[in-house]
Each structure stands twice: as C-alpha cells, then as structure tokens.
Design a protein around this motif. Structure first.
Motif, PDB file in Angstrom:
ATOM      1  N   UNK A  28      45.911  49.923  46.623  1.00 42.10           N
ATOM      2  CA  UNK A  28      45.867  48.888  45.589  1.00 42.10           C
ATOM      3  C   UNK A  28      44.561  48.117  45.666  1.00 42.10           C
ATOM      4  N   UNK A  29      44.189  47.692  46.879  1.00 44.66           N
ATOM      5  CA  UNK A  29      42.967  46.900  47.048  1.00 44.66           C
ATOM      6  C   UNK A  29      41.730  47.751  46.756  1.00 44.66           C
ATOM      7  N   UNK A  30      41.763  49.010  47.179  1.00 43.27           N
ATOM      8  CA  UNK A  30      40.635  49.914  46.901  1.00 43.27           C
ATOM      9  C   UNK A  30      40.459  50.107  45.397  1.00 43.27           C
ATOM     10  N   UNK A  31      41.569  50.318  44.682  1.00 43.81           N
ATOM     11  CA  UNK A  31      41.503  50.485  43.227  1.00 43.81           C
ATOM     12  C   UNK A  31      40.988  49.226  42.552  1.00 43.81           C
ATOM     13  N   UNK A  32      41.384  48.079  43.076  1.00 47.65           N
ATOM     14  CA  UNK A  32      40.941  46.795  42.524  1.00 47.65           C
ATOM     15  C   UNK A  32      39.433  46.623  42.724  1.00 47.65           C
ATOM     16  N   UNK A  33      38.959  46.981  43.914  1.00 43.83           N
ATOM     17  CA  UNK A  33      37.520  46.858  44.202  1.00 43.83           C
ATOM     18  C   UNK A  33      36.702  47.803  43.323  1.00 43.83           C
ATOM     19  N   UNK A  34      37.224  49.005  43.089  1.00 39.82           N
ATOM     20  CA  UNK A  34      36.514  49.959  42.224  1.00 39.82           C
ATOM     21  C   UNK A  34      36.465  49.459  40.784  1.00 39.82           C
ATOM     22  N   UNK A  35      37.592  48.927  40.305  1.00 37.67           N
ATOM     23  CA  UNK A  35      37.630  48.417  38.931  1.00 37.67           C
ATOM     24  C   UNK A  35      36.706  47.216  38.767  1.00 37.67           C
ATOM     25  N   UNK A  36      36.534  46.452  39.835  1.00 40.23           N
ATOM     26  CA  UNK A  36      35.687  45.250  39.760  1.00 40.23           C
ATOM     27  C   UNK A  36      34.237  45.593  39.427  1.00 40.23           C
ATOM     28  N   UNK A  37      33.804  46.801  39.743  1.00 43.69           N
ATOM     29  CA  UNK A  37      32.430  47.206  39.452  1.00 43.69           C
ATOM     30  C   UNK A  37      32.132  47.231  37.956  1.00 43.69           C
ATOM     31  N   UNK A  38      33.193  47.349  37.145  1.00 41.99           N
ATOM     32  CA  UNK A  38      33.001  47.436  35.691  1.00 41.99           C
ATOM     33  C   UNK A  38      33.098  46.089  34.993  1.00 41.99           C
TER      34      UNK A  38
ATOM     35  N   UNK B 297      31.303  39.580  41.708  1.00 41.08           N
ATOM     36  CA  UNK B 297      30.998  39.362  43.117  1.00 41.08           C
ATOM     37  C   UNK B 297      32.135  38.636  43.817  1.00 41.08           C
ATOM     38  N   UNK B 298      32.702  37.632  43.135  1.00 40.64           N
ATOM     39  CA  UNK B 298      33.792  36.857  43.736  1.00 40.64           C
ATOM     40  C   UNK B 298      35.008  37.740  44.021  1.00 40.64           C
ATOM     41  N   UNK B 299      35.354  38.615  43.064  1.00 43.48           N
ATOM     42  CA  UNK B 299      36.510  39.495  43.255  1.00 43.48           C
ATOM     43  C   UNK B 299      36.252  40.521  44.357  1.00 43.48           C
ATOM     44  N   UNK B 300      35.047  41.060  44.396  1.00 41.50           N
ATOM     45  CA  UNK B 300      34.721  42.034  45.441  1.00 41.50           C
ATOM     46  C   UNK B 300      34.760  41.389  46.830  1.00 41.50           C
ATOM     47  N   UNK B 301      34.358  40.130  46.908  1.00 42.40           N
ATOM     48  CA  UNK B 301      34.431  39.415  48.181  1.00 42.40           C
ATOM     49  C   UNK B 301      35.889  39.205  48.601  1.00 42.40           C
ATOM     50  N   UNK B 302      36.746  38.908  47.630  1.00 44.46           N
ATOM     51  CA  UNK B 302      38.167  38.761  47.929  1.00 44.46           C
ATOM     52  C   UNK B 302      38.767  40.071  48.428  1.00 44.46           C
ATOM     53  N   UNK B 303      38.402  41.172  47.777  1.00 44.55           N
ATOM     54  CA  UNK B 303      38.902  42.486  48.200  1.00 44.55           C
ATOM     55  C   UNK B 303      38.429  42.792  49.624  1.00 44.55           C
TER      56      UNK B 303
ATOM     57  N   UNK C 185      37.661  40.658  51.893  1.00 41.97           N
ATOM     58  CA  UNK C 185      38.364  39.747  52.799  1.00 41.97           C
ATOM     59  C   UNK C 185      39.734  40.310  53.168  1.00 41.97           C
ATOM     60  N   UNK C 186      40.448  40.822  52.166  1.00 43.43           N
ATOM     61  CA  UNK C 186      41.773  41.408  52.411  1.00 43.43           C
ATOM     62  C   UNK C 186      41.648  42.669  53.263  1.00 43.43           C
ATOM     63  N   UNK C 187      40.653  43.479  52.976  1.00 44.57           N
ATOM     64  CA  UNK C 187      40.460  44.714  53.744  1.00 44.57           C
ATOM     65  C   UNK C 187      40.127  44.441  55.207  1.00 44.57           C
ATOM     66  N   UNK C 188      39.559  43.272  55.472  1.00 40.56           N
ATOM     67  CA  UNK C 188      39.287  42.883  56.867  1.00 40.56           C
ATOM     68  C   UNK C 188      40.514  42.289  57.552  1.00 40.56           C
TER      69      UNK C 188
ATOM     70  N   UNK D 224      44.829  30.417  48.017  1.00 43.54           N
ATOM     71  CA  UNK D 224      45.408  30.457  46.672  1.00 43.54           C
ATOM     72  C   UNK D 224      44.385  30.012  45.629  1.00 43.54           C
ATOM     73  N   UNK D 225      43.593  29.005  45.952  1.00 45.76           N
ATOM     74  CA  UNK D 225      42.591  28.494  45.003  1.00 45.76           C
ATOM     75  C   UNK D 225      41.575  29.570  44.636  1.00 45.76           C
ATOM     76  N   UNK D 226      41.206  30.404  45.608  1.00 42.68           N
ATOM     77  CA  UNK D 226      40.246  31.480  45.334  1.00 42.68           C
ATOM     78  C   UNK D 226      40.856  32.574  44.464  1.00 42.68           C
ATOM     79  N   UNK D 227      42.129  32.839  44.665  1.00 41.39           N
ATOM     80  CA  UNK D 227      42.809  33.812  43.806  1.00 41.39           C
ATOM     81  C   UNK D 227      42.944  33.270  42.379  1.00 41.39           C
ATOM     82  N   UNK D 228      43.289  31.987  42.285  1.00 38.80           N
ATOM     83  CA  UNK D 228      43.466  31.375  40.970  1.00 38.80           C
ATOM     84  C   UNK D 228      42.155  31.365  40.185  1.00 38.80           C
TER      85      UNK D 228
END
Length: 302
Positions: free
Chosen positions: A159-169, A177-183, A185-188, A194-198
């Motif tokens: 799920x996270x990998x697919x999200x990171x790939x989609x973020x490139x588009x 950049x913000x979404x890729x950093x979140x992905x 962070x989760x992968x680590x 919650x504020x960053x997700x929102x």
C-alpha cells in the motif's frame, strides 16, 4: 385447565431434572477432563451467544422499521451490532449471515443426544476452518486474530509503495515532496503525526490518488488490508472498498457522539482491530489513545 396445569408441572419437573443431570455431567467433565470441558463450555456458550445476537439483530431491525431510521441514525453499539449484517447494503459481504449459515450444520450435528461430542471434536481439530467466532476459546480468538492480522500486515508495504509511486505523478511539487516524505517515514517504521496527514488530504480527492483513479494493484492491496477479497474486477473492488470505508466513517461519527470513555475494553479492542491496528495485546489506555488520533483525523475528513 387442570390438565394444562398438570402438563406444565410435568414439563417444569422434567426441565429441572434435565438441568440437574446436565449440571452433574458438566462438573464431572470439569473434574475428569478439564481440557475437554473448556471446549464443551465454549460450545455451549457459543450457541447461547449466537441465538442472543440473532434475537438482538431482529430487535434492532424492527426498531428501524417502526421508527423509520437509517443505519446512520442508530447509536454506536446498535450500528456496530448491525455492521456485519448491513454489509449487504454497504458492502458485498454478509459476514453475519455467513456466520449463521456456517453454524447451521453445526447445529444440526448437535441435535441428536450426545452428538455435541462430534462438534467438540471438530472444534479441536478444525476450529478456524469450520467454526465461527462464537465457538472459539479465548486463546483461539487471540491466536486467530493475530493470524488474520499477519495476512493484513503483509499488504501494508504494498500500500505504501503504491502510494509513493502514485505521488510521483502529483502536479504540486511541494505536496508531492510532503507525501513522499510521509511514505518514507512510514517505511522507516515511524508513525506520522495526524496534523501532517491532514495537511495532504486534498491530494486524495482527484487524480492520481482518488479512489476511482488508483492503479488496480493499489486497490487490491487496500482490499487485502480491509479483509476484502482482491479477486474481483476493478469496478467491484472499488465499489466494495468505498462501501467498506463509508461504513467505518459512519461508525467513527457514532463513536465520537458516544465518547471513547463509554466503551469497554472489548469494544475498544474490536474498534482498533477493525481499523487496522492489532489490539490483541494492548491495554485500554493504549487503544483509547490510538482511537483518539484516528477519530481526530477521520472525523475531520469529508
């Protein structure tokens, strides 16, 4: 009248004798075969719980019919009780009905005198495959929930990998950049605030992250996370996924109205597990803290 009274007296006496004999039988089992008694007691309580739940569901449905209520207007506990039934509307799964259907053969087997021994044999050798949750011992419930959660966890990286790939588009470089950093962070292994997700919520209302725009592999991974079969055409996968998410959304709002402080430990654990957190070994305070964060995000989203 005297004949009817006599019949009632005979039936009452007979019922009392059966109850007495059954009590002695159970005490004998408990003393002589303690492991077998655990299965026997689980079976007996499971039958009672199943019939009580069927009765309660019928009562809630009758209330909805007479008062012309929708599911969303019900209190949290009644909505949660109907959740598995109402998936006929929200979702293509009829878990509660499947449980009842699955229990019918067990009930038929148990009808002849002492035939419940056969059911207990089934409980011993094939508990997860043949029996519904009413007939699981407490230790089996923990074991099986962890087994199902292991299947769910296997899909999280996809799920996270697919999200990171989609973020490139994404067209907005800053949000990308913000979404890729979140992905990342989760992968680590970290949990984002919650504020960053929102802050990235707007990205999920259109292409490429809107539900109708996701890649099929991404939708299948999300389906596995929510225990929905991924082996369907893309249209049905998206429909079922949306229905399931809406179901959880309605439950979230009803839970917020009730208040987390009103939920028992069992209810808190079940709510966490439904939303993706393995709560089998967590305490009340941990479950409540996690749900507070979940509701803090979920109930702000449209």
């Amino acid at each position: 009248l005297s004949t009817k009274a006599g019949s009632r007296s005979v039936l009452a006496t007979l019922a009392s004798k059966v109850k007495h004999i059954n009590g002695r039988y159970e005490r004998f089992l408990e003393r002589t075969f303690p492991r077998f008694y655990v299965l026997y007691a689980t079976f007996t309580k499971g039958i009672q719980a199943l019939f009580l739940e069927v009765k309660e569901v019928r009562k809630i449905k009758s209330k909805m019919s007479h008062q012309r209520l929708s599911v969303q207007q019900l209190p949290y506990r009644e909505m949660e009780r109907l959740r598995q039934v109402r998936r006929g509307t929200w979702d293509a799964i009829h878990q509660f009905r499947r449980d009842v259907i699955k229990a019918i053969p067990i009930g038929v087997i148990a009808i002849p005198p002492f035939a419940n021994f056969l059911v207990i044999v089934l409980m011993y050798f094939f508990p997860r495959q043949l029996l519904i949750r009413y007939f699981w011992t407490p230790s089996q419930q923990v074991e099986f929930l962890e087994a199902y959660d292991a299947i769910r966890r296997d899909s999280y990286p996809n799920v996270v990998k697919s999200l990171a790939l989609a973020a490139r588009s994404l067209p907005d470089p800053q949000l990308q950049k913000r979404l890729q950093e979140l992905c990342a962070e989760v992968q680590r292994g970290s949990q984002p605030h919650v504020a960053n997700l929102y802050a990235v919520r707007s990205l999920f209302s259109g292409s490429p992250l809107g539900l109708n725009k996701l890649q099929v592999s991404h939708v299948k991974a999300l389906s596995r996370v929510l225990f929905l079969t991924p082996h369907l055409p893309a249209f049905f996968l998206r429909h079922r996924l949306r229905s399931h998410i809406l179901e959880i959304r309605h439950l979230d709002r009803a839970m917020l109205r009730l208040g987390l402080g009103q939920l028992s430990e069992e209810e808190l654990k079940a709510a966490c597990y439904l939303r993706g957190l393995n709560s089998t070994h967590l305490g009340m305070s941990e479950c409540r803290a996690w749900l507070e964060q979940w509701l803090g995000l979920s109930c702000k989203l449209q």
